[in-house]
Design a protein around this motif. Structure first.
Motif, PDB file in Angstrom:
ATOM      1  N   ASP A 210      14.594  25.455  40.846  1.00  0.00           N
ATOM      2  CA  ASP A 210      13.699  25.657  41.984  1.00  0.00           C
ATOM      3  C   ASP A 210      14.473  26.022  43.247  1.00  0.00           C
ATOM      4  OD1 ASP A 210      11.542  25.126  40.354  1.00  0.00           O
ATOM      5  OD2 ASP A 210      11.267  23.062  41.080  1.00  0.00           O
TER       6      ASP A 210
ATOM      7  N   ASP B 266      15.093  21.464  36.485  1.00  0.00           N
ATOM      8  CA  ASP B 266      14.030  22.008  37.334  1.00  0.00           C
ATOM      9  C   ASP B 266      14.393  22.049  38.810  1.00  0.00           C
ATOM     10  OD1 ASP B 266      12.443  22.467  35.132  1.00  0.00           O
ATOM     11  OD2 ASP B 266      11.274  20.618  35.375  1.00  0.00           O
ATOM     12  N   ASP B 267      15.035  20.994  39.336  1.00  0.00           N
ATOM     13  CA  ASP B 267      15.335  20.961  40.777  1.00  0.00           C
ATOM     14  C   ASP B 267      16.336  22.048  41.170  1.00  0.00           C
ATOM     15  OD1 ASP B 267      17.334  19.491  39.368  1.00  0.00           O
ATOM     16  OD2 ASP B 267      17.874  18.393  41.198  1.00  0.00           O
TER      17      ASP B 267
ATOM     18  N   ARG C   5      15.517  29.596  42.795  1.00  0.00           N
ATOM     19  CA  ARG C   5      14.314  30.428  42.923  1.00  0.00           C
ATOM     20  C   ARG C   5      13.933  30.596  44.401  1.00  0.00           C
ATOM     21  NH1 ARG C   5      11.254  27.985  39.418  1.00  0.00           N
ATOM     22  NH2 ARG C   5      11.591  29.505  37.778  1.00  0.00           N
TER      23      ARG C   5
END
Length: 122
Positions: free
Chosen positions: A66, A62-63, A69
Motif C-alpha cells: 500500500d 499489504d502495508d 502503491r
C-alpha cells in the motif's frame, strides 16, 4: 542507466537492487514523469526502509504494498487521449509486483505497461 536507440524507441538498462547489482532492461521510450516527491519517496522506501538489500521476488505485505502503491500513485504521466494532453496518474502493476526493486518498479500507464526507473544508490 544506459540508453540505446533502436528503431522508434530505445533500450533502457539499469542497475537495480543496490548491493545486489541486478541489471534490469526494458525496451520502450523515455517519458519524463512528474510527482511531488519523486523519486525521493521511492528512494526513502527502498534505501532506508528496505536498507538497500533489494526486494526482487519479495512477498510484499499489504502495508508495504500500500505504501508503494501510494508513492507510485502520486507520479503523473502526460498522456493524450487524441484530443487533450494532460497529466494522469500511473499505478503500481500488481501482476508484476515481484519484479519491484530499488530503481525498478513496474507500473501501468494510460499507454500500457511501463517501468519506473531512477539512478539507484550505488
Amino acid at each position: 542507466m544506459r540508453w540505446s536507440g533502436r528503431g522508434r524507441g530505445c533500450s533502457i538498462s539499469s542497475s537495480t537492487a543496490q548491493a545486489a547489482c541486478r541489471q534490469g532492461q526494458v525496451e520502450g521510450f523515455l517519458v519524463p514523469l512528474f510527482g511531488p516527491d519523486e523519486p525521493g519517496a521511492l528512494r526513502e522506501l527502498f534505501e532506508k526502509h528496505f536498507r538497500g538489500v533489494g526486494t526482487w521476488d519479495y512477498a510484499w505485505p499489504d502495508d508495504e504494498r500500500d505504501r508503494l502503491r501510494g508513492i507510485v500513485g502520486a507520479v503523473r504521466y502526460r498522456a493524450c487521449d487524441g484530443t487533450v494532453e494532460e497529466p494522469r496518474p500511473v499505478c503500481l502493476d500488481g501482476s508484476r509486483i515481484r519484479e519491484a526493486d530499488e530503481a525498478w518498479v513496474p507500473v501501468l500507464t494510460p499507454d500500457g505497461p511501463a517501468v519506473l526507473v531512477w539512478f539507484d544508490s550505488d
